[in-house]
Each structure stands twice: as structure tokens, then as C-alpha cells.
Motif scaffolding. Sequence first.
Motif, PDB file in Angstrom:
ATOM      1  N   ALA A  33       0.716  -1.241  -0.162  1.00 35.93           N
ATOM      2  CA  ALA A  33       0.078  -0.023   0.019  1.00 35.93           C
ATOM      3  C   ALA A  33       0.829   1.017  -0.116  1.00 35.93           C
ATOM      4  CB  ALA A  33      -1.017   0.004   1.166  1.00 35.93           C
ATOM      5  N   ALA A  34       0.466   2.423  -0.302  1.00 36.36           N
ATOM      6  CA  ALA A  34       1.139   3.329  -0.565  1.00 36.36           C
ATOM      7  C   ALA A  34       0.330   4.677   0.069  1.00 36.36           C
ATOM      8  CB  ALA A  34       1.734   3.912  -1.995  1.00 36.36           C
ATOM      9  N   THR A  35       1.006   5.819   0.262  1.00 41.78           N
ATOM     10  CA  THR A  35       0.378   6.999   0.747  1.00 41.78           C
ATOM     11  C   THR A  35       1.558   8.083   0.411  1.00 41.78           C
ATOM     12  OG1 THR A  35      -1.094   8.194   2.280  1.00 41.78           O
ATOM     13  CG2 THR A  35       1.116   7.349   3.048  1.00 41.78           C
ATOM     14  N   SER A  36       0.914   9.293   0.341  1.00 40.64           N
ATOM     15  CA  SER A  36       1.800  10.496   0.465  1.00 40.64           C
ATOM     16  C   SER A  36       1.871  11.336   1.553  1.00 40.64           C
ATOM     17  CB  SER A  36       1.451  11.436  -0.672  1.00 40.64           C
ATOM     18  OG  SER A  36       0.238  12.337  -0.297  1.00 40.64           O
ATOM     19  N   VAL A  37       3.228  11.826   2.120  1.00 40.42           N
ATOM     20  CA  VAL A  37       3.270  12.712   2.969  1.00 40.42           C
ATOM     21  C   VAL A  37       3.953  14.154   2.552  1.00 40.42           C
ATOM     22  CG1 VAL A  37       3.096  11.231   4.900  1.00 40.42           C
ATOM     23  CG2 VAL A  37       5.275  11.602   3.571  1.00 40.42           C
ATOM     24  N   GLY A  38       3.657  15.056   3.436  1.00 37.34           N
ATOM     25  CA  GLY A  38       4.633  16.282   2.859  1.00 37.34           C
ATOM     26  C   GLY A  38       4.704  17.313   3.984  1.00 37.34           C
ATOM     27  N   ILE A  39       5.430  18.427   3.709  1.00 39.61           N
ATOM     28  CA  ILE A  39       5.441  19.427   4.637  1.00 39.61           C
ATOM     29  C   ILE A  39       4.790  20.552   4.069  1.00 39.61           C
ATOM     30  CG2 ILE A  39       7.179  21.025   5.814  1.00 39.61           C
ATOM     31  CD1 ILE A  39       9.109  18.535   6.071  1.00 39.61           C
ATOM     32  N   VAL A  40       4.070  21.158   4.683  1.00 42.72           N
ATOM     33  CA  VAL A  40       3.203  22.262   4.323  1.00 42.72           C
ATOM     34  C   VAL A  40       3.276  23.530   5.193  1.00 42.72           C
ATOM     35  CG1 VAL A  40       1.136  23.051   3.382  1.00 42.72           C
ATOM     36  CG2 VAL A  40       1.519  20.722   2.974  1.00 42.72           C
ATOM     37  N   ASN A  41       3.600  24.610   4.962  1.00 42.55           N
ATOM     38  CA  ASN A  41       3.974  25.672   5.886  1.00 42.55           C
ATOM     39  C   ASN A  41       4.405  25.369   7.235  1.00 42.55           C
ATOM     40  OD1 ASN A  41       2.412  27.636   4.363  1.00 42.55           O
ATOM     41  ND2 ASN A  41       0.654  26.825   5.224  1.00 42.55           N
ATOM     42  N   GLY A  42       5.382  24.352   6.865  1.00 40.79           N
ATOM     43  CA  GLY A  42       6.382  23.847   7.928  1.00 40.79           C
ATOM     44  C   GLY A  42       5.977  22.520   8.733  1.00 40.79           C
ATOM     45  N   THR A  43       4.532  21.986   8.589  1.00 40.22           N
ATOM     46  CA  THR A  43       4.212  21.259   9.117  1.00 40.22           C
ATOM     47  C   THR A  43       4.037  19.944   8.404  1.00 40.22           C
ATOM     48  OG1 THR A  43       2.733  22.852  10.297  1.00 40.22           O
ATOM     49  CG2 THR A  43       1.908  20.525  10.666  1.00 40.22           C
ATOM     50  N   PRO A  44       4.607  18.839   8.889  1.00 38.67           N
ATOM     51  CA  PRO A  44       4.256  17.613   8.277  1.00 38.67           C
ATOM     52  C   PRO A  44       2.845  16.993   8.222  1.00 38.67           C
ATOM     53  CG  PRO A  44       6.101  17.599   9.794  1.00 38.67           C
ATOM     54  CD  PRO A  44       5.290  18.667  10.061  1.00 38.67           C
ATOM     55  N   LEU A  45       2.473  16.503   7.037  1.00 35.20           N
ATOM     56  CA  LEU A  45       1.052  16.458   6.836  1.00 35.20           C
ATOM     57  C   LEU A  45       0.900  15.007   5.971  1.00 35.20           C
ATOM     58  CD1 LEU A  45      -0.735  19.481   5.732  1.00 35.20           C
ATOM     59  CD2 LEU A  45      -0.752  18.601   7.996  1.00 35.20           C
ATOM     60  N   LEU A  46      -0.098  14.145   6.606  1.00 33.57           N
ATOM     61  CA  LEU A  46      -0.401  12.922   5.893  1.00 33.57           C
ATOM     62  C   LEU A  46      -1.339  12.969   4.760  1.00 33.57           C
ATOM     63  CD1 LEU A  46      -0.281   9.838   5.833  1.00 33.57           C
ATOM     64  CD2 LEU A  46      -1.864   9.623   7.598  1.00 33.57           C
ATOM     65  N   ASP A  63      -0.919  19.676  -1.956  1.00 33.11           N
ATOM     66  CA  ASP A  63       0.303  19.170  -2.580  1.00 33.11           C
ATOM     67  C   ASP A  63       0.888  20.554  -3.219  1.00 33.11           C
ATOM     68  OD1 ASP A  63       1.911  17.102  -3.487  1.00 33.11           O
ATOM     69  OD2 ASP A  63       0.948  17.630  -5.439  1.00 33.11           O
ATOM     70  N   ILE A  64       0.198  21.590  -3.677  1.00 27.67           N
ATOM     71  CA  ILE A  64       0.637  22.639  -4.417  1.00 27.67           C
ATOM     72  C   ILE A  64       1.390  23.556  -3.467  1.00 27.67           C
ATOM     73  CG2 ILE A  64      -0.225  24.636  -5.458  1.00 27.67           C
ATOM     74  CD1 ILE A  64      -0.367  22.572  -7.398  1.00 27.67           C
ATOM     75  N   ASP A  65       0.910  23.686  -2.320  1.00 30.62           N
ATOM     76  CA  ASP A  65       1.757  24.709  -1.238  1.00 30.62           C
ATOM     77  C   ASP A  65       2.758  23.803  -0.678  1.00 30.62           C
ATOM     78  OD1 ASP A  65      -0.260  26.422  -1.854  1.00 30.62           O
ATOM     79  OD2 ASP A  65      -1.452  26.096  -0.002  1.00 30.62           O
ATOM     80  N   ALA A  66       2.837  22.524  -0.773  1.00 36.15           N
ATOM     81  CA  ALA A  66       3.864  21.671  -0.068  1.00 36.15           C
ATOM     82  C   ALA A  66       5.242  22.138  -0.329  1.00 36.15           C
ATOM     83  CB  ALA A  66       3.849  20.271  -0.213  1.00 36.15           C
ATOM     84  N   GLU A  67       6.338  22.282   0.686  1.00 36.71           N
ATOM     85  CA  GLU A  67       7.933  22.588   0.341  1.00 36.71           C
ATOM     86  C   GLU A  67       8.277  21.167  -0.133  1.00 36.71           C
ATOM     87  OE1 GLU A  67       5.776  25.049   2.980  1.00 36.71           O
ATOM     88  OE2 GLU A  67       7.125  23.865   4.055  1.00 36.71           O
ATOM     89  N   VAL A  68       7.750  20.178   0.632  1.00 43.92           N
ATOM     90  CA  VAL A  68       8.403  18.739   0.561  1.00 43.92           C
ATOM     91  C   VAL A  68       7.280  17.701   0.325  1.00 43.92           C
ATOM     92  CG1 VAL A  68       9.798  16.971   1.243  1.00 43.92           C
ATOM     93  CG2 VAL A  68      10.337  19.555   2.110  1.00 43.92           C
ATOM     94  N   ASP A  69       7.369  17.110  -0.637  1.00 37.35           N
ATOM     95  CA  ASP A  69       6.538  15.959  -1.060  1.00 37.35           C
ATOM     96  C   ASP A  69       7.139  14.562  -1.144  1.00 37.35           C
ATOM     97  OD1 ASP A  69       4.347  14.641  -2.194  1.00 37.35           O
ATOM     98  OD2 ASP A  69       4.886  15.225  -4.260  1.00 37.35           O
ATOM     99  N   MET A  70       6.362  13.683  -0.290  1.00 36.73           N
ATOM    100  CA  MET A  70       7.139  12.349  -0.267  1.00 36.73           C
ATOM    101  C   MET A  70       6.143  11.290  -0.695  1.00 36.73           C
ATOM    102  SD  MET A  70       9.392  10.678   2.715  1.00 36.73           S
ATOM    103  CE  MET A  70      10.814  11.541   2.369  1.00 36.73           C
ATOM    104  N   ASN A  71       6.554  10.239  -1.253  1.00 36.79           N
ATOM    105  CA  ASN A  71       5.769   9.136  -1.447  1.00 36.79           C
ATOM    106  C   ASN A  71       6.295   8.038  -1.029  1.00 36.79           C
ATOM    107  OD1 ASN A  71       3.518  10.203  -3.335  1.00 36.79           O
ATOM    108  ND2 ASN A  71       5.211  10.640  -4.621  1.00 36.79           N
ATOM    109  N   LEU A  72       5.518   7.095  -0.217  1.00 35.57           N
ATOM    110  CA  LEU A  72       5.858   6.012   0.625  1.00 35.57           C
ATOM    111  C   LEU A  72       5.255   4.745   0.091  1.00 35.57           C
ATOM    112  CD1 LEU A  72       6.545   7.271   4.031  1.00 35.57           C
ATOM    113  CD2 LEU A  72       8.259   6.548   2.468  1.00 35.57           C
ATOM    114  N   VAL A  73       6.057   3.695  -0.337  1.00 42.77           N
ATOM    115  CA  VAL A  73       5.132   2.638  -0.599  1.00 42.77           C
ATOM    116  C   VAL A  73       5.911   1.379   0.251  1.00 42.77           C
ATOM    117  CG1 VAL A  73       4.950   0.810  -2.470  1.00 42.77           C
ATOM    118  CG2 VAL A  73       5.271   3.309  -3.169  1.00 42.77           C
TER     119      VAL A  73
END
Lengths: 256, 256, 256, 256, 256, 256
Positions: free
Chosen positions: D177-190, D197-207
Motif C-alpha cells: 500500500a502507499a500514501t503521500s506525506v509532505g511538509i506544508v507551511n512547515g508542518t508534516p501532513l499525511l 500538494d501545491i503548497d507543499a515545500e516537500v513531497d514524499m511518496n512512500l510504498v
Amino acid sequence: MRNDQRQDWRRRDRRQADELRPVVVRPGFLKTAPGSVLISAGETMVLCTASLAGELPRWMPKESTKGWVTAEYRMLPGSTSPRSPRSDRPDGRATEIQRLIGRSLRAVVDLEKLGPRTATVDCDVLQADGGTRTLSITGAYIALAIAFRTLFPRSESRSESCPESGLESWPFTDSVAATSVGIVNGTPLLDLCYEEDIDAEVDMNLVLTGSGRFIEIQGTGEESTFSETELHSMLALGRKGISELTRLQNSILESH
Amino acid sequence: MRNDQRQDWRRRDRRQADELRPVVVRPGFLKTAPGSVLISAGETMVLCTASLAGELPRWMPKESTKGWVTAEYRMLPGSTSPRSPRSDRPDGRATEIQRLIGRSLRAVVDLEKLGPRTATVDCDVLQADGGTRTLSITGAYIALAIAFRTLFPRSESRSESCPESGLESWPFTDSVAATSVGIVNGTPLLDLCYEEDIDAEVDMNLVLTGSGRFIEIQGTGEESTFSETELHSMLALGRKGISELTRLQNSILESH
Amino acid sequence: MRNDQRQDWRRRDRRQADELRPVVVRPGFLKTAPGSVLISAGETMVLCTASLAGELPRWMPKESTKGWVTAEYRMLPGSTSPRSPRSDRPDGRATEIQRLIGRSLRAVVDLEKLGPRTATVDCDVLQADGGTRTLSITGAYIALAIAFRTLFPRSESRSESCPESGLESWPFTDSVAATSVGIVNGTPLLDLCYEEDIDAEVDMNLVLTGSGRFIEIQGTGEESTFSETELHSMLALGRKGISELTRLQNSILESH
Amino acid sequence: MRNDQRQDWRRRDRRQADELRPVVVRPGFLKTAPGSVLISAGETMVLCTASLAGELPRWMPKESTKGWVTAEYRMLPGSTSPRSPRSDRPDGRATEIQRLIGRSLRAVVDLEKLGPRTATVDCDVLQADGGTRTLSITGAYIALAIAFRTLFPRSESRSESCPESGLESWPFTDSVAATSVGIVNGTPLLDLCYEEDIDAEVDMNLVLTGSGRFIEIQGTGEESTFSETELHSMLALGRKGISELTRLQNSILESH
Amino acid sequence: MRNDQRQDWRRRDRRQADELRPVVVRPGFLKTAPGSVLISAGETMVLCTASLAGELPRWMPKESTKGWVTAEYRMLPGSTSPRSPRSDRPDGRATEIQRLIGRSLRAVVDLEKLGPRTATVDCDVLQADGGTRTLSITGAYIALAIAFRTLFPRSESRSESCPESGLESWPFTDSVAATSVGIVNGTPLLDLCYEEDIDAEVDMNLVLTGSGRFIEIQGTGEESTFSETELHSMLALGRKGISELTRLQNSILESH
Amino acid sequence: MRNDQRQDWRRRDRRQADELRPVVVRPGFLKTAPGSVLISAGETMVLCTASLAGELPRWMPKESTKGWVTAEYRMLPGSTSPRSPRSDRPDGRATEIQRLIGRSLRAVVDLEKLGPRTATVDCDVLQADGGTRTLSITGAYIALAIAFRTLFPRSESRSESCPESGLESWPFTDSVAATSVGIVNGTPLLDLCYEEDIDAEVDMNLVLTGSGRFIEIQGTGEESTFSETELHSMLALGRKGISELTRLQNSILESH
């Protein structure tokens, strides 16, 4: 021994080594294009149509006062036996040929006198028996000359596609015609048909102006080579053929 | 009022509403293809060449005893005024048309009698003034019939491309011809030329066998619609035109 | 004898010869597009989404006051069994079908009333069991009608993609629906499923307006032909089916 | 100050930072493909269909006893607002994504146990609101598991497309299974939606596998960078989300 | 007057009219390909790599005892200033050039002695300052000769890619080198750099064997023409340059 | 047992597990591009050229004050043994890689300071032995830094391609370098060569800034998986290698 071979040897259609195939020209074959000609040399038959447009190619500056002449070349599938598949895009050979036709025409057109117009000559080979590229050049000149007349002030039948302005002076600086020569079984021959072309050790295409200057010389020894003496023999044959084609072009344009 | 309009109105070339344009046919126009015809109806001119090959399309089973008939359709750039850009791969319109031509021919060919061969008919439009797809079908039948003769046992000029075996019986089960009909300014007309086609509210292409059965009926109201009564008027006009074309096809094939 | 065959013969899903498959419609299936519908008829399922854009196609004059309606049609790879490969570009069949869908919609849209907008209806076949093109047309009308509402002055949910201006009057002049008819084992049948379509001697697609006028008639005898009597039987069946589809469309649009 | 911002800030849909969007799964959505699922997470909706074929890709040795699993990913034009032009061949982004989906599935399939078969999973995005690639992986596993059952000896509904032989043992070694996580305005979000996603500074996909091992980690700072501490926060969020998705996958496969 | 112009005029890099640019050759530049050379003439730099494969092109009969030599030519985007867009498929110019390179090599290779192998020479232009096609030919001969050595029985470092069998005799029948000549401001010049090429009225490429026979002569007057006298001047210049290049090729192959 | 294996095992080139291959850099390799570098790590060799243009990509607003940095990546056919065919368009792998290179560079460029310019870095692999994408990034930074100098006010050699205006401040916010790590036979290794890469259970590419922040982490278990502990071992190895590459980049840029 080689000499003996030559004595026995004859061209399939009993032509002399320095003899062109009979050329038949039907100027004005189509009504849709301002200039067109159905031209054949022996069994090779090409439909040349010259179109004129008021736009310039994208790569030219918009404010250019010069025009452009370009060409497209393609063989219809049924022009060969067996049928050749229609190709999705011009293959390497067609690309080379249409670039050659375009360069040959531009060498005798004063693009400044043409003005900001694009002339496109389409050379579609209906039947192929060798010499399609050189016959295309010889026919393209006739088609383009007929098309230019529709733009000329003295003309009564001005092109509807460019009605706004005609030409002030004739854009051709010379005429252009082309033929092939080659060395087959050691003998230089003029105007090779397909079977001779297949057997040729050397294949040369010559494009000359009506006044006898060179526009293009392309000599190739495919899996073979040739000497400077052989080069000169081929040049002499080509000159002879092209001067005959030039006379034919002139007489057709006078009477059309 | 509409009535008055109709009284004043005349077809550009003074034809009657139910009159075909004059058709000129030059069978055997090329020597490279086993069957060919240059056919024109008014200003529309199409070169149809029929080629035969011993291979089957890849999607057919290799051990098939049946053959295949297919068609390609393309307009040459100079066939329209102004010139149309060359599209090497068929656009949507050309794809539709060449599929229609292929289906129409297959409806009258017994593919079992053809045997494991592929017949390809190339329809290249040299000059376009409306009705290019229907004229292509009418010409394609003639070209294909001439090509089939080269395979036929009684023939003296068997195709070199398929020398190993001829046909045991004639593969055509019927002839096929096509024409267009349309409704222009409320009047049903036969065999529309380009200008009429542009003005037509309804455009219909009919493909019928020589014995009068339908192969294809394609009626379209582009930004318009039509009633069942109008449908019947168009069918009657189309039947009349196709029966004349059938007679012409037969007389040409008898005398060629 | 033929009669006897018919008595024994039954449609796979026990439908009557003049019976449509059950149609299920889920309007507003997506939130991204202003108009969408998931429509199924038996096992055939199509997702139709209608999008609106403020730009016109490049070939239309920039200052045009008229709009344009176009369609795209594609089958998803998993819509068939076995899976069909995804194609690099629309193949001949998809091209024909999307042109048909676009023409059918434009026949009932007043492009002047639409104003300088492009409406694009995407018909993606999720599951295919015959009749995908006609079901696409029937669904596309619903999706487009839902999308037009977002532009309409009385609407409370104006499209965000075209917020600047709404429609002054309803651009549809009529509704449009479509179905297929065919002749299978000599019997005319309404709304063929895939297995029937494969067996059909004649295949006909009919596109009619809600008021019963023809937009398109496409009848084809693939390797077969049909008589005028058979043509009339098929027309009658098609009319019956389309009038039922029209009623369904109206009731869905009233309640959505 | 940054802290204050965080207090005021809320996710658009009022989710907690470590909360997945609600997932809805409709297994067996299509009858044409042996395995299929319509899966949505919030407004993102993907149709995953798994097909099985007896042939191997051309690049594999013909006598291979191992199989292959591959995937295709495409967004339908209406899945975005405004409509995205249809790209028939995969663009750079789609290519990356479908390679990721294929690798992720192969990491949990024993290709030897699959035997000489090709499984193709098509992931067609019907509606896109962020996270389409990770939802495709999560859904593709379900669709492929359903398809594998049709090959399994205990199954009563063996696939018709591969009737000759079933599987001797279950080819999955784990779930994925997979999901994305990211950092938006300095906060990590699931599980970012499109706006996040557009606002994210960092975008990470995990499988990850069901047993918690990594298959793929793809973290990207587009025009930004991230620290090792932030990396660990994102990994923890992703693990939490994926373990929830794994439970959901298991419960669906048990009850289907 | 024309004379006066010539006295004042000098080549940008102070070369004499009949002087080649300095040529630098690094044979064996890469370890991946059996033959490679980084060759530069002035600022023009080409990487030529010769690869050998045991298969023949598809169009050759499978049982052929002859081999094939082919070439590919491409300019890297950074080879020009400003950068040229990358063209993954060869444009018209690249197609012409790679066909010329292939023909030139085949003219001096005995394909029977090469045996059923394909040799491919890739000519990638790293930096372009005129004469890229002729420098490619001169370098391709060196790269191919180095590659052939790996197949030769006396060689200690046989190619791993063709381990099964070596060559029985040396496949080159002669060497090949090429240069450009042109007419700039009325003066014939040897080995044109880019700026001279742009100004040239006539551009000629000559490909000769080490023993002085012609393989290819391509003379073009782009928007210009040339006389037979000018043709002879250019031939003499070209012969001089090519004999110098031949000596350089021989000395490099002796010492490598 | 696994332990014993590790004791016996050695890297082919006798490197330590945490040792980079020797890196050789030739800055300013070409004169045509404002920035270029020929960089090699062991047998892997990449030519990176950075070009600058005054136009922006079409998708950016015309009035943008920000610039853009993009990259292209391709392997030359002779860079592998055996030769790889030239591909008509970037394949999936090349597309992924060039997107990665572009993102990595943009993460350390202040596009506002770059101003409305496009910088394109071409990474052409001349010889491939593993790690081509990470070496491309490491080299691309050097090439781009050299190119930016030509725009910088203090520079004496301003780029001719952008003569109108220079940069007011240095657009790089940090440096960027990359390397690969992997797990081979259970052992984490730094900077895999091709043979190691083939054997690796896990392959990870790391892109870090000079100051040690992550730009990109891409870890993949192709037909395998990895634990969080293994992830941390790989991160540590990668950090060590990248800090060495950063020092090398700085020393080259100081001395060039």
C-alpha cells in the motif's frame, strides 16, 4: 576482353549511350494549382504542381521582403512494382530529394523579386523507372514558371490566391534542368532507367542552368569508386542531355 | 416564397437536379500496377491503382484460405486550391474514407475465391471538386477488376507479382458504384460538386451493388437535420445515378 | 425453413427483437467537470464528461461570436476481454466515432447561442458490450445539458471555469439520442450487444432528435448487402428505441 | 511566530495532520477484467483493472518460467478542472508513475510462482485531487489479488483468458500500500489533497509492504530542501497511514 | 577590382587558402566500444564510436554471407552556440549526412570479407565549427579500423561481443578520408570553418580513397551557381587536403 | 554464515564499502557553451553543458521576473557495450532522470535572482558504468556555475548570448551533489558501479546540498524490500560521499 563485352552490350530500349529517353510534357494538367505539369521520360511519370501562398515560412523574419521556394517529393504507392508501402513521414531518401529540388529551384529564382511569398512545388511520382529526382527538377521548373505567370502584370489570368499584388519583374534568373548519368559495366551512360541504375557502379545527378553553369553535382560510388577521367566523361554526357532538356522546356513555355 | 427561390435557382454547371457530372475513364493508366484507372467526374480526378500481393495482413491467420481487400485514400497537396498541407499519415477524414472504400469492395468480393492474397487499392485524389470518396469507389472497382483479370486463368497477361497461381473463378459477386446526394437550399440534388457540398444542409453517400442492393448508406445533417420524406427523395436520386455509373463501368470493362 | 429458424431463435438475454437493454444513468458522477454522467446499457458502460472552455479552436476566426462543440472517444484497455492495448493515438475506429459524436451534438446546438466557447465531451468506455458509440451520444447529450446549466443565468451554481459571462438563452434546439439496429440471421434487431453485433449481416447506427428528425444514418453491410425493405424495417426499430431513450433523458434532466 | 501560525492553521477538510482521507472501495467494478476496483480517497477516484495474459513481454526469454507484472497509468481528461488535454502516449509524469506502480507490485509478487504470464494493471484516474499515484498502488494491489484468485486452484471462477492452467501457490509474498506525506507551511501532513500538494515545500511518496518494509521512498524538495529530522517525521506519518490502508485492503479481500 | 579584394582578404585564423585546420586525434577514447576516436579539426570536435554486432539488418537475407556497415550522425545540443534543440530522430540534414557516412565507409569495405556482421559507427558532434560531416568520415574510418582489429586473428584483444569467430582477412580495401572545399568571395578555399561556410557561394564535400579515387562528390551552389573551371579548382584543393588526412590516418593507426 | 560471505567478499575495484570511485573533472571542455564540464567517476563519463537563453518556456507567464532551469539527459549509443540503439524520443528512464536533474538544480537556484532566463543543462553520457544520473547532477552543478559566471557583473567574459544584462547577485543559494548507495549481498555500499548495481537488492539515489540538507531521496527495492535500519545505513554512506564531492566541486570552481 572488357572491350568485347561492350560491343555486344546494348541498352534495353536500344538507346545510344548519350541518348535521353523520350520526354512527354502536359503543361496545365490541373486546374486547382496555378502551375502544373504531367511530365514523363520513358516510363517515369511525375506530376509537378506549383502553389503560391502569401505567407512566409515561420523561420523567416516576418518583415522579410524576400520570398521562399520549397519542394516536396513523394512516390505514390502504386508507382513501383511491387507496390511500396506508404510511409508515415518522408523517409531519408525522400528528404534528400526534396531538399535537392528546393535548392535547385532557388538557385535560379531571385527571391527578392519573388517578394514575400512562398512557392511550393509538389513532385508526386506516379510511375517510377529511374531518374525520378532529375525529372522532378526538370518538370518543377516548368510548373513554377507557369505559376509565376499568374502573378505577372502582363498576365490576364492573375492568381486568385494572391490577387492583391503581382510581380514587378520576372523572378527567374535562368532556367534549370537535370539528368542522371552513370557508369554501367564500365560504360558511361546518359539518363539511366531503373534497371541500369541498379547495375550502375557510379551514379551521378547533375543539375545545370540553361546557360550551362552548375547548380549541383552529386556523384556517388555505392560500394565502388571512380577516377577523375570517368568524372569528366560523365560531366560531358550530362551537359549534352541537359541542353536538350533546356530546349524542350523553352519550347513548351513559349507555346503554352 | 421558397417555391420562387427554387424556380430561379440553377446549378452552377447548368445540370439538372438528377444529372451526374460527365465521367471520363482512362483504364490501364499505369504500367507498374496490375490494375489502374484515371477517373474524373467534372473537375474531380482520382488515380486508382490496384496492387496484388501474395501475403496476408498480419492479423489474419497464416493458414487462411481467404484473402483480403483493403484501400488507402489520400488527397495530393495540389488537389485543392489553396494547397492543402501534405499529411503523411491519414487524418480522421482520410481514415474514414479509406475504411469505407475497403468495406465497399469487400461487400462484392468473395474472399474465399480470391484465395490467400491481399489486394490493395490506392485512391489518390489529383484534383478535388466534391465527391472524391464516391468517385474513388466507382474507380476502385474498375481498377480491381482489371487487376483480377491478370490472375485469371483465361488471361494471357498474368501478373508477374503472383505468377505461381491464378484464380479458379471470378472473385467478384457483383459490381459496386457510389455517388453522393444532398439537400441544397431545400432541393435534393444528385452528385454534388464542392460548392454545392459546402452549401448542403444534408450530405448523403450511397454505395450500391450493380444489382441495386445497399452496401452503405451514410446520411449526415451537419448542423442540420432531415425528415424521412427527404431521406426517400435522396435514395431515389442516388439509385438513378448509380445505375448510370454501373452501365459505364460495365462498358469500360467490356472494351478494355 | 428460415421461418422455423426464427421461431427457435432467442436473444441471449431473452429480450424481444424490438427491446432496448436496461439503461442506468448516474448524472453528476464527477465533481471536476461541469457536466458528467455514468451511463450503462446492459453491460456497456460509458463515462461522459462535458467540459467548457473560454477559448475557441485554432481554426475558428478569433473574433467569432459562435462557439464549438467537439467530442473525444476512447475505450479503456480493461473495457474488453481480453484487454485491448492502449493506442498511441486514436485509431481509425475511434476517430470515426468521435467525429460522429461531435456532429450529432452540434446538430442540436445553436452555436451562436453558445457564444465563443468550446464544449468538449469526453466519452470513455469503461466496459464494452456493443453499442458504445450510440450510448456515448445518448449520454453525451445529458452531460452537456448539465454542463450548459452551469452557464445559464437562472443557475445558482455557475461554472467557475467561465465565470465572466453566462448564456442568455438555452443553446439546445432539440435533444439527441442514438441506438443501433442490425440484421442478425435475417431478423432485424434493436440495440445489438457485442455477440449479436459480431454475427450481424448489417449494422446500422441511427441518431435522431427528440422530435424525430434524422441527424445521422449509417448503415453498413460488412461483406454483405441489404434491400430497401430491410432498410425500412431497421428504421422503424430504431425510431422506437430512440423515442424511449428520449423519454429517459428528459426524465433524468428534470429530476437532476 | 511560526508556532502561532500553526495554531491558527487548519486543513481544508478539517482533518488532523496524521489523518487519511476516507477511502471507499468497490471491488469487482467491471465484468470484463478478471480483477477490478473503483477506489476513492476523498475526491480522488481511480479505476484499477488487472488483466492476465498467457504471453510474456518480448524482452523476456521465450522459455522463461517466470512471469511479469506491469502497470499503465493515465489521467482521463475530465479528471481535472479545467479539463486536461488527452495525452495518448504517456508524458514524463505518467511514465514515472506507471514505472513506480509496476515496481511496487513486483516487489511483493513471486514471479516464479506467477509462472509465464503477464499481469497488466491499468490505473485510470477518473477524478484527481492529489495522491493519484499512491491511491493507484493501493487499489492495484486489490485488483491484482482479485485477478490472481481466478487463476487459483481453489477458485470456482477460473479466468477464461487463461483456462489451461492455474496457479499452484499464491504469488503474493506480502501486500503493498502507499500514501503521500509532505511538509506544508512547515508542518508534516499525511495524505495531501491537491491544494496541500501545491503548497507543499516537500513531497514524499512512500510504498510499504503490509509487514512494514520499504519498497520505495521518494522524497522531493521542489525548489526547497529538508532536514533529516523532517525526513523522520514524514516517515512516521507515512507508516501510520499505510498500516491503516493495509487493514482496509485485508478486510476488503476477506469479504469480497 | 576583384583581384584587389583578394589581396586584402585573409582567413580568420590566418590559414592559407589551401591549408587544413590542425587535426588532433585521440584513438581509443572509450572503453565500451571496440573502436572509438575523439577527433578535432580546429574547433570542430566529433566522437566516433564503432560497434560490432553479430546480427544483420532485417532487410538483408538471413543466410547472407556478407555483412553491413552503417552510420548514425547527430549533433549534441551544446555543440552550437546558441544551443540547438535536441532532435531525437534525425532531421533531413542528419539523415543526409549519416547516409553519406555509411556509403563512404562501405565503398572501402569488402562486405564479403566482413562476414555476416553489422558495424555501426556513431558520429556525435560535440562541438561544431564547420566540416562536421567530413571530419566524421575521416574519424569514422579510424574508429572502424580499430574495431576491425579486435576481430582479426592476429589480434590479442578480440571483441567480446563477437567472440565466436574472427575475420580471415582484412575487410578494408582502401582507406577513406573527406574534406570540404568552397568558394568564398570568389576565392576557392580548403576546409571551411563555420563562418566561411555561411559566406560561401559554393560548398563542396569530397570523399576520396587513400589511393585517390572518388567515392563521393557533392557540390552545391545554394542560391548560386559555379563554372566548370571553378569545379576543377575545388577538386585540386580537395585532393591536396585529403592526401594530408590520409597520411595522418595511417600514422595514427600504425602507432595505436 | 552471512558474515562469512562478507569477509570473503571484495568490491571488483578493491574499493572500501564507503569509498567513492576516483573523480576526474575537465571544466570548460567546450567553447560553444557558456558552461561545460567533462566529468568521470571510474569508467562513467558524462559531458555536461550549460546553455543560457533569454526566452522563458512557453508555460511560464511572459511577464515573469523569474527564470527557469531545466535539464536533458541522454546516453550516447556507444556508451554501453553492446551498443544501445538510439531512441526516437526520451524513454521512460531518460525522462525520469532529466526531471530529477532539473529539480535538483532548481532546489539550489533562486529563480528570481536568475531573472527571466532559461538555463538548460545537457547531460550526455559518453560512457556508462553505473551512477550516470548522480554524476550528471554533480557535473551539472559545475557546468551551470561556470555558465552563471558569464552573466555576473564582475565577470570579464560576459556571455554573448545574453549580452544585454547581467546578474545582480549570485543565483545559487547552495551547491548540489549526488551519489548512489545500495545494498549488495546484504552489504551497504557507496557509489555502485554497473555490475554492483545489477546485483543490488536495493538502489538509492541521494541528492544533497553542500550544507547537508536533502533535495531528493529515491530508494527502490526492485523485486525486494528494505528495513528502516538499512535505510539509515544507506543515508550515512551517502552523506559521506556527497560531502567529498562537495569539496571537489568547490576546489574546481575556485581554481577554474
